[in-house]
Design a protein around this motif. Structure first.
Motif, PDB file in Angstrom:
ATOM      1  N   PHE A  26       0.848  -1.193   0.000  1.00  0.00           N
ATOM      2  CA  PHE A  26       0.000   0.000   0.000  1.00  0.00           C
ATOM      3  C   PHE A  26       0.888   1.248   0.000  1.00  0.00           C
ATOM      4  O   PHE A  26       1.823   1.364   0.797  1.00  0.00           O
ATOM      5  CB  PHE A  26      -0.921  -0.013   1.229  1.00  0.00           C
ATOM      6  N   ASN A  27       0.622   2.163  -0.900  1.00  0.00           N
ATOM      7  CA  ASN A  27       1.416   3.399  -1.052  1.00  0.00           C
ATOM      8  C   ASN A  27       2.892   3.082  -1.297  1.00  0.00           C
ATOM      9  O   ASN A  27       3.782   3.825  -0.883  1.00  0.00           O
ATOM     10  CB  ASN A  27       1.256   4.315   0.162  1.00  0.00           C
ATOM     11  N   ALA A  28       3.144   1.951  -1.973  1.00  0.00           N
ATOM     12  CA  ALA A  28       4.513   1.499  -2.274  1.00  0.00           C
ATOM     13  C   ALA A  28       5.356   1.368  -0.997  1.00  0.00           C
ATOM     14  O   ALA A  28       6.580   1.519  -1.052  1.00  0.00           O
ATOM     15  CB  ALA A  28       5.182   2.432  -3.280  1.00  0.00           C
ATOM     16  N   GLY A  29       4.688   1.102   0.121  1.00  0.00           N
ATOM     17  CA  GLY A  29       5.420   0.961   1.385  1.00  0.00           C
ATOM     18  C   GLY A  29       5.860   2.288   1.974  1.00  0.00           C
ATOM     19  O   GLY A  29       6.473   2.317   3.046  1.00  0.00           O
ATOM     20  N   GLU A  30       5.540   3.397   1.307  1.00  0.00           N
ATOM     21  CA  GLU A  30       5.916   4.724   1.821  1.00  0.00           C
ATOM     22  C   GLU A  30       4.830   5.167   2.799  1.00  0.00           C
ATOM     23  O   GLU A  30       4.044   6.074   2.525  1.00  0.00           O
ATOM     24  CB  GLU A  30       6.038   5.714   0.662  1.00  0.00           C
ATOM     25  N   CYS A  31       4.823   4.512   3.932  1.00  0.00           N
ATOM     26  CA  CYS A  31       3.683   4.614   4.829  1.00  0.00           C
ATOM     27  C   CYS A  31       4.179   4.357   6.248  1.00  0.00           C
ATOM     28  O   CYS A  31       4.848   3.347   6.500  1.00  0.00           O
ATOM     29  CB  CYS A  31       2.669   3.544   4.400  1.00  0.00           C
ATOM     30  N   CYS A  32       3.852   5.273   7.173  1.00  0.00           N
ATOM     31  CA  CYS A  32       4.326   5.085   8.551  1.00  0.00           C
ATOM     32  C   CYS A  32       3.754   3.789   9.131  1.00  0.00           C
ATOM     33  O   CYS A  32       4.362   3.168   9.990  1.00  0.00           O
ATOM     34  CB  CYS A  32       3.963   6.277   9.403  1.00  0.00           C
ATOM     35  N   VAL A  53      -0.026  -0.229  -7.121  1.00  0.00           N
ATOM     36  CA  VAL A  53       1.217   0.313  -6.561  1.00  0.00           C
ATOM     37  C   VAL A  53       1.883   1.178  -7.631  1.00  0.00           C
ATOM     38  O   VAL A  53       2.118   0.718  -8.756  1.00  0.00           O
ATOM     39  CB  VAL A  53       2.189  -0.806  -6.120  1.00  0.00           C
ATOM     40  N   GLY A  54       2.203   2.429  -7.258  1.00  0.00           N
ATOM     41  CA  GLY A  54       2.749   3.370  -8.214  1.00  0.00           C
ATOM     42  C   GLY A  54       4.242   3.580  -8.064  1.00  0.00           C
ATOM     43  O   GLY A  54       4.999   2.645  -7.755  1.00  0.00           O
ATOM     44  N   ALA A  55       4.655   4.850  -8.276  1.00  0.00           N
ATOM     45  CA  ALA A  55       6.084   5.186  -8.331  1.00  0.00           C
ATOM     46  C   ALA A  55       6.634   5.504  -6.945  1.00  0.00           C
ATOM     47  O   ALA A  55       5.889   5.774  -6.005  1.00  0.00           O
ATOM     48  CB  ALA A  55       6.276   6.376  -9.260  1.00  0.00           C
ATOM     49  N   ILE A  56       7.963   5.495  -6.870  1.00  0.00           N
ATOM     50  CA  ILE A  56       8.668   5.912  -5.652  1.00  0.00           C
ATOM     51  C   ILE A  56       8.874   7.426  -5.725  1.00  0.00           C
ATOM     52  O   ILE A  56       9.115   7.986  -6.796  1.00  0.00           O
ATOM     53  CB  ILE A  56      10.013   5.158  -5.536  1.00  0.00           C
TER      54      ILE A  56
END
Ligand code: NDP
Length: 507
Positions: free
Chosen positions: A296-302, A341-344
Motif C-alpha cells: 500500500f502506497n509502495a510501502g511509503e507509509c508510517c 502500486v505506483g512510483a517511488i
C-alpha cells in the motif's frame, strides 16, 4: 523476464498540458515569494512538470505567523460558536467531494500513488472534515458542583492558539485533514507547510477553505523547505503549538527547536511495525493482509507492516503465499485505474530503499522475490519491485529501520514470549498486528505489545472515530477521535465563589 504484474504507461492523455502554479496563502491573499523564487515538481512516474510552487523564505513564514497571530488575538474565529465552525467544516467536506477527482489527480501527479487509492484517500479526508464538524459542536469542559456550599468549579476548554501544521509527502491531503479540521474545530488558527515535493493539493484545500468562507488569516499556507520555512514555524514565539508528521529524525529536531519557547509539540513519526503470525492463523487471510500492508502506497507509509514475525512451523508456507500474491499485485502507471502500486517519490529515496535490501543481503539475508528497481514500459524505472527478504535477523538494519518502500522483512519465532519480545524490540511503537484463531493469544499480544494501534486478524483499518499515534519514538500525542480535538485545546480552571460561608483570612 520478471514474473510480476506490470501496468505500462496507458494514460498519457491524463497528463496536464502545463504545471499547476502554486502560491502562498497569507492573511487571505494568494502571493508569490518576495524574491520570486519557485520550485518545480515533476511527476515521479512520468517525469513531466506537474507543479511550480512559490518557494518561501523567512519573510513569507513570518508574515504567515503574523497573520495567524492577528486572526487568533483579534479575529472572530476563536470566539465563534461550535455551530458556526461545524457549518463551515461541513461545507468544506462538500467542496472536497465536489473536487475529489481533480484533487486526486494532482495528488497522483506529485506523489506517484495510484489514482484509485488517491480517490479513496480524498473521500476519507472529506469524512475527517465531517467528523471534526461533529466534535466542534459536542466538545465541552467539566463542572464541579461538589466543592462545598459556596464554590463552583469549572473546567473550560479553549483553543490553544496559533498552530503550525507541518506535513510530509506520503499522504499530503489525508494528513493535513487529520490535523487542520480538528484544529479549526477547536477554534485554533493555523500556518500550514506541506512537503515541497507535494504542495499542490494543500493549496487546492486552501482554495476550498476560501470558497467556504473561512475568515482571512485563520488558515495560512507557506510553501517551501524545512529550512527556512519549517524552522520559523517551530521557533517563532508567536506560535503556540507545532503538529508534525514525518520522520523521527526531523521530529526530534523540531522538539529541540520548539523547546526554546516551550511550545506544545505533537508528533506522528515513523514505525517499524510488526505482524506476528501464530501457527494457528488463517494463512490465506494473513498473506493477503501482509501484501496490502507492505505494498500500500509502495510501502511509503508510517503504518507499513514491514516486519513479519512468523512461527517457524508456518513461515515457509506463509512466504510462499505472499510471493504468489506479490506477483499478482499490479505495479505501474499510477494514472491507470487498475494499478495498485505506483512510483517511488524520488530517485534518492529509491536508492535508499535499494541500499537497505543490499545491506541485508550482505549481512546474510536472502531475497525471496524482487530486490531492485522496476522498469515500467513507457515510464522509466522510478519504481521498486515487490520485495520479500527472508532469513532476517533482529539486529539487521532492515529489521530495525524504516525502509519506506515495498520491502518486507521476515523473521521467525518459536514461542509466544519470543514473538512478543521481537515485536517490542524496536525504537518505534506505532502499530502492531497479531494473527491467531485463539482470542487469548490475541489478547495477550494486545496487552503486552507497546504500540499505539494494535490490529488483531486484520491490518491497517482506520476510522475517523479511533485515535492514532505512537508509543516510544513513533511520536507523542494523538490524532483522530475525540483525542484529536483535545490535542488542540488548552484547559482553563475557573473557581467561582458563590456564597459567604468562608471566614475572612485576616481577622
Ligand atoms: P521529513 O521528516 O524530512 O519531512 C517532513 C516535513 O517536515 C516536510 O514538510 C519537511 O520539509 C519538513 N521539515 C524538514 N526539516 C524540518 C525542520 N528542521 N523543521 C521543520 N520542518 C522540517 O521527511 P522526508 O520527506 O525528508 O522523508 C525522509 C524520511 O522520513 C523517509 O524516507 C521516511 O523514512 C520518513 N518519513 C516518514 C513519514 C511518516 O509518516 N512517518 C512521512 C514522510 C517521511 P521539506 O521536506 O519540504 O524540506
Amino acid at each position: 523476464m520478471l514474473d510480476l504484474t506490470i501496468i505500462p504507461a496507458t494514460n498519457a492523455a491524463a497528463l496536464p498540458d502545463a504545471p499547476m502554479g502554486l502560491r502562498h496563502w497569507i492573511g487571505g491573499a494568494w502571493v508569490d515569494s518576495a524574491d520570486g523564487a519557485t520550485s518545480e515538481r515533476r511527476s515521479p512516474a512520468h517525469g513531466v512538470p506537474v507543479s511550480v510552487a512559490a518557494k518561501g523564505g523567512r519573510a513569507e513564514a513570518e508574515a504567515a505567523v503574523a497573520a495567524a497571530r492577528k486572526a487568533f488575538d483579534t479575529g472572530a474565529w476563536p470566539r465563534s460558536s461550535g455551530k458556526d465552525r461545524a457549518t463551515l467544516l461541513l461545507k468544506v467536506a462538500d467542496l472536497i467531494d465536489r473536487d475529489r477527482a481533480a484533487i486526486a489527480q494532482q495528488e497522483v501527479l506529485e506523489s506517484g500513488k495510484p489514482i484509485s487509492q488517491a480517490m479513496a484517500e480524498i473521500e476519507g479526508a472529506a469524512d475527517l472534515w465531517r467528523y471534526a464538524a461533529a466534535l466542534a459542536r459536542t466538545q465541552a469542559g467539566d463542572s464541579h458542583n461538589s466543592l462545598g456550599p459556596d464554590m463552583l468549579g469549572l473546567v473550560l476548554k479553549e483553543p490553544i492558539g496559533v498552530v503550525s501544521l507541518i506535513t510530509p509527502w506520503n499522504f499530503p491531503f489525508l494528513i493535513i485533514s487529520q490535523k487542520l479540521p480538528f484544529a479549526l474545530a477547536a477554534g485554533c488558527v493555523a500556518v500550514v507547510k506541506p512537503s515541497e515535493l507535494t504542495p499542490g493539493t494543500t493549496v487546492m484545500l486552501g482554495e476550498i477553505l476560501q470558497e467556504a468562507g473561512l475568515p482571512e488569516g485563520v488558515c495560512n499556507i507557506v510553501l517551501g523547505y524545512g529550512d527556512p520555512v519549517g524552522e520559523v514555524l517551530t521557533t517563532d514565539a508567536r506560535v503556540d503549538m507545532v503538529s508534525f508528521t514525518g520522520s523521527t529524525g526531523v521530529g526530534k529536531r523540531i522538539t529541540a527547536a520548539a523547546s526554546a519557547t516551550l511550545k506544545k509539540v505533537s508528533l506522528e513519526l515513523g514505525g517499524k511495525n510488526p505482524q506476528v503470525i501464530f501457527a494457528d492463523a488463517d494463512l490465506d487471510q494473513a498473506a493477503d493482509a501482509i501484501a496490502f500492508g507492505i505494498y500500500f502506497n509502495a510501502g511509503e507509509c508510517c503504518n507499513s507492516g514491514s516486519r513479519i514475525i512468523a512461527h517457524e512451523d508456518v513461515a515457509a508456507a506463509l512466504v510462499e503465499k505472499i510471493v504468489a500474491l506479490s506477483r499478482k499485485v499490479p505495479f505501474g502507471d499510477p494514472l491507470d485505474p487498475r494499478t495498485q502500486v505506483g512510483a517511488i517519490i524520488s530517485p534518492e529515496h529509491l536508492a535508499k530503499i535499494d541500499g537497505y535490501v543490499r545491506g541485508a543481503v550482505a549481512a546474510g539475508a536472502h531475497v525471496a522475490l524482487g530486490g531492485g528497481a522496476l522498469e515500467v514500459g513507457g515510464l522509466g524505472a522510478q519504481f521498486y519491485q515487490p520485495t520479500i527478504v527472508t532469513d532476517v535477523r533482529p539486529e539487521m538494519a532492515i529489521a530495525r529501520e524504516e525502509v519506506f518502500g515495498p520491502v518486507l522483512s521476515v523473521l521467525t519465532f518459536r514461542t509466544a514470549d519470543e514473538a512478543i519480545a521481537l515485536a517490542n524490540d524496536a525504537a518505534y511503537g506505532l502499530s502492531a498486528g497479531v494473527w491467531s484463531r485463539d482470542i487469548s493469544t490475541c489478547l495477550d499480544f494486545v496487552r503486552r505489545v507497546r504500540a499505539g494501534t494494535i490490529w488483531t486478524n486484520t491490518w491497517m483499518d482506520g476510522f475517523s472515530e479511533l485515535p492514532f499515534g505512537g508509543f516510544k519514538e513513533s511520536g507523542q500525542g494523538r490524532e483522530l477521535g475525540r483525542y484529536g480535538l483535545e490535542e488542540f485545546l488548552e484547559v482553563k480552571t475557573v473557581q467561582m465563589r458563590i456564597g459567604q460561608t468562608r471566614g475572612a483570612w485576616v481577622e
